[in-house]
Design a protein around this motif. Sequence first.
Motif, PDB file in Angstrom:
ATOM      1  N   ILE A  50      32.386  52.575  16.972  1.00  0.00           N
ATOM      2  CA  ILE A  50      33.504  53.333  16.278  1.00  0.00           C
ATOM      3  C   ILE A  50      34.273  53.877  17.583  1.00  0.00           C
ATOM      4  N   ARG A  51      35.617  53.747  17.468  1.00  0.00           N
ATOM      5  CA  ARG A  51      36.412  54.195  18.448  1.00  0.00           C
ATOM      6  C   ARG A  51      37.377  55.500  17.751  1.00  0.00           C
ATOM      7  N   TYR A  52      37.299  56.481  18.341  1.00  0.00           N
ATOM      8  CA  TYR A  52      38.108  57.554  17.649  1.00  0.00           C
ATOM      9  C   TYR A  52      39.571  57.551  18.467  1.00  0.00           C
ATOM     10  N   ALA A  53      40.249  58.460  17.845  1.00  0.00           N
ATOM     11  CA  ALA A  53      41.906  58.480  18.257  1.00  0.00           C
ATOM     12  C   ALA A  53      41.791  58.895  19.711  1.00  0.00           C
ATOM     13  N   SER A  54      40.811  59.916  20.203  1.00  0.00           N
ATOM     14  CA  SER A  54      40.571  60.549  21.297  1.00  0.00           C
ATOM     15  C   SER A  54      39.784  59.765  22.353  1.00  0.00           C
ATOM     16  N   GLU A  55      39.968  58.529  22.030  1.00  0.00           N
ATOM     17  CA  GLU A  55      39.114  57.346  22.855  1.00  0.00           C
ATOM     18  C   GLU A  55      37.674  57.426  23.012  1.00  0.00           C
ATOM     19  N   GLN A  56      37.065  58.548  22.266  1.00  0.00           N
ATOM     20  CA  GLN A  56      35.406  58.632  22.132  1.00  0.00           C
ATOM     21  C   GLN A  56      34.874  57.384  21.516  1.00  0.00           C
ATOM     22  N   GLU A  57      33.809  57.082  21.927  1.00  0.00           N
ATOM     23  CA  GLU A  57      33.232  55.827  21.084  1.00  0.00           C
ATOM     24  C   GLU A  57      31.697  56.103  20.906  1.00  0.00           C
ATOM     25  N   GLU A  58      31.245  55.498  19.990  1.00  0.00           N
ATOM     26  CA  GLU A  58      29.879  55.446  19.581  1.00  0.00           C
ATOM     27  C   GLU A  58      29.507  53.916  19.070  1.00  0.00           C
ATOM     28  N   LEU A  59      27.918  53.685  19.495  1.00  0.00           N
ATOM     29  CA  LEU A  59      27.519  52.481  18.959  1.00  0.00           C
ATOM     30  C   LEU A  59      26.155  52.749  18.761  1.00  0.00           C
ATOM     31  N   TYR A  60      25.920  52.111  17.346  1.00  0.00           N
ATOM     32  CA  TYR A  60      24.571  52.358  16.641  1.00  0.00           C
ATOM     33  C   TYR A  60      23.889  51.080  16.343  1.00  0.00           C
ATOM     34  N   ASP A  61      22.842  50.774  16.529  1.00  0.00           N
ATOM     35  CA  ASP A  61      21.980  49.621  16.312  1.00  0.00           C
ATOM     36  C   ASP A  61      21.296  49.786  14.959  1.00  0.00           C
ATOM     37  N   ALA A  62      22.022  49.202  13.945  1.00  0.00           N
ATOM     38  CA  ALA A  62      21.782  49.472  12.658  1.00  0.00           C
ATOM     39  C   ALA A  62      20.157  48.877  12.284  1.00  0.00           C
ATOM     40  N   THR A  63      19.706  48.127  13.037  1.00  0.00           N
ATOM     41  CA  THR A  63      18.529  47.505  12.818  1.00  0.00           C
ATOM     42  C   THR A  63      17.338  48.461  13.197  1.00  0.00           C
ATOM     43  N   ALA A  64      17.449  49.215  14.489  1.00  0.00           N
ATOM     44  CA  ALA A  64      16.440  50.068  14.650  1.00  0.00           C
ATOM     45  C   ALA A  64      16.821  51.550  14.338  1.00  0.00           C
ATOM     46  N   ASP A  65      17.781  51.662  14.131  1.00  0.00           N
ATOM     47  CA  ASP A  65      18.453  53.135  13.949  1.00  0.00           C
ATOM     48  C   ASP A  65      19.468  53.110  12.463  1.00  0.00           C
ATOM     49  N   PRO A  66      18.816  52.810  11.371  1.00  0.00           N
ATOM     50  CA  PRO A  66      19.911  52.663  10.224  1.00  0.00           C
ATOM     51  C   PRO A  66      20.542  53.993   9.858  1.00  0.00           C
ATOM     52  N   ASN A  67      20.144  55.168  10.368  1.00  0.00           N
ATOM     53  CA  ASN A  67      20.640  56.362   9.906  1.00  0.00           C
ATOM     54  C   ASN A  67      21.735  56.864  10.807  1.00  0.00           C
ATOM     55  N   GLU A  68      21.853  56.058  11.938  1.00  0.00           N
ATOM     56  CA  GLU A  68      22.861  56.392  12.864  1.00  0.00           C
ATOM     57  C   GLU A  68      22.677  57.605  13.791  1.00  0.00           C
ATOM     58  N   TRP A  69      21.526  57.830  14.067  1.00  0.00           N
ATOM     59  CA  TRP A  69      21.221  59.359  14.767  1.00  0.00           C
ATOM     60  C   TRP A  69      21.301  59.084  16.280  1.00  0.00           C
ATOM     61  N   ARG A  70      21.144  57.825  17.043  1.00  0.00           N
ATOM     62  CA  ARG A  70      21.143  57.566  18.299  1.00  0.00           C
ATOM     63  C   ARG A  70      22.285  56.710  18.864  1.00  0.00           C
ATOM     64  N   ASN A  71      23.373  57.493  19.377  1.00  0.00           N
ATOM     65  CA  ASN A  71      24.431  57.057  19.925  1.00  0.00           C
ATOM     66  C   ASN A  71      23.995  56.293  21.074  1.00  0.00           C
ATOM     67  N   GLN A  72      24.318  54.663  21.140  1.00  0.00           N
ATOM     68  CA  GLN A  72      23.792  53.802  22.247  1.00  0.00           C
ATOM     69  C   GLN A  72      25.005  53.316  23.131  1.00  0.00           C
ATOM     70  N   ILE A  73      26.085  54.068  23.174  1.00  0.00           N
ATOM     71  CA  ILE A  73      27.289  53.607  23.657  1.00  0.00           C
ATOM     72  C   ILE A  73      27.132  53.699  25.400  1.00  0.00           C
ATOM     73  N   ALA A  74      26.208  54.500  25.742  1.00  0.00           N
ATOM     74  CA  ALA A  74      25.912  54.502  27.147  1.00  0.00           C
ATOM     75  C   ALA A  74      24.772  53.539  27.633  1.00  0.00           C
ATOM     76  N   ASN A  75      24.187  52.817  26.700  1.00  0.00           N
ATOM     77  CA  ASN A  75      22.872  52.062  26.998  1.00  0.00           C
ATOM     78  C   ASN A  75      23.482  50.868  27.770  1.00  0.00           C
ATOM     79  N   PRO A  76      23.084  50.426  28.877  1.00  0.00           N
ATOM     80  CA  PRO A  76      23.456  49.261  29.447  1.00  0.00           C
ATOM     81  C   PRO A  76      22.714  48.034  28.677  1.00  0.00           C
ATOM     82  N   GLU A  77      21.761  48.291  27.952  1.00  0.00           N
ATOM     83  CA  GLU A  77      21.176  47.212  27.152  1.00  0.00           C
ATOM     84  C   GLU A  77      22.118  46.377  26.161  1.00  0.00           C
ATOM     85  N   PHE A  78      22.901  47.568  25.692  1.00  0.00           N
ATOM     86  CA  PHE A  78      24.064  46.981  24.823  1.00  0.00           C
ATOM     87  C   PHE A  78      25.393  46.451  25.210  1.00  0.00           C
TER      88      PHE A  78
END
Length: 108
Positions: A50-78
């Motif tokens: 997800i990218r917001y107009a403010s340029e904020q970003e979010e990334l969710y791993d739907a396999t491990a986190d289907p409820n989108e509780w953990r934003n992984q945007i800063a995780n170097p693994e992804f």
Amino acid sequence: ELCGIEAPAYVAGRSLVPLLRQPDAEWDSTAITAYGDRFISIRNERFRYIRYASEQEELYDATADPNEWRNQIANPEFAAAIRKLRAAVPPLSEMVKPMPTKRGAKDE
């Protein structure tokens, strides 16, 4: 295609026949959604970016986190997935503006 009819040139997309014939086949698919000029997101088989107009970003791993509780945007693994998804999402400035509504207008 199932009926042996060729699709007209103005029809965009790809045939679902291979998936119908083999439902367990690997099938790359994505969905892009937007909420006006507030955000745009892309969802594939594993991730939602997800990218917001403010340029904020979010990334969710739907396999491990289907409820989108953990934003992984800063995780170097992804990092590779984030680069790919960022490239696939058009900037908000290039999106078609939504149709105006008559919200609050009196019936005529």
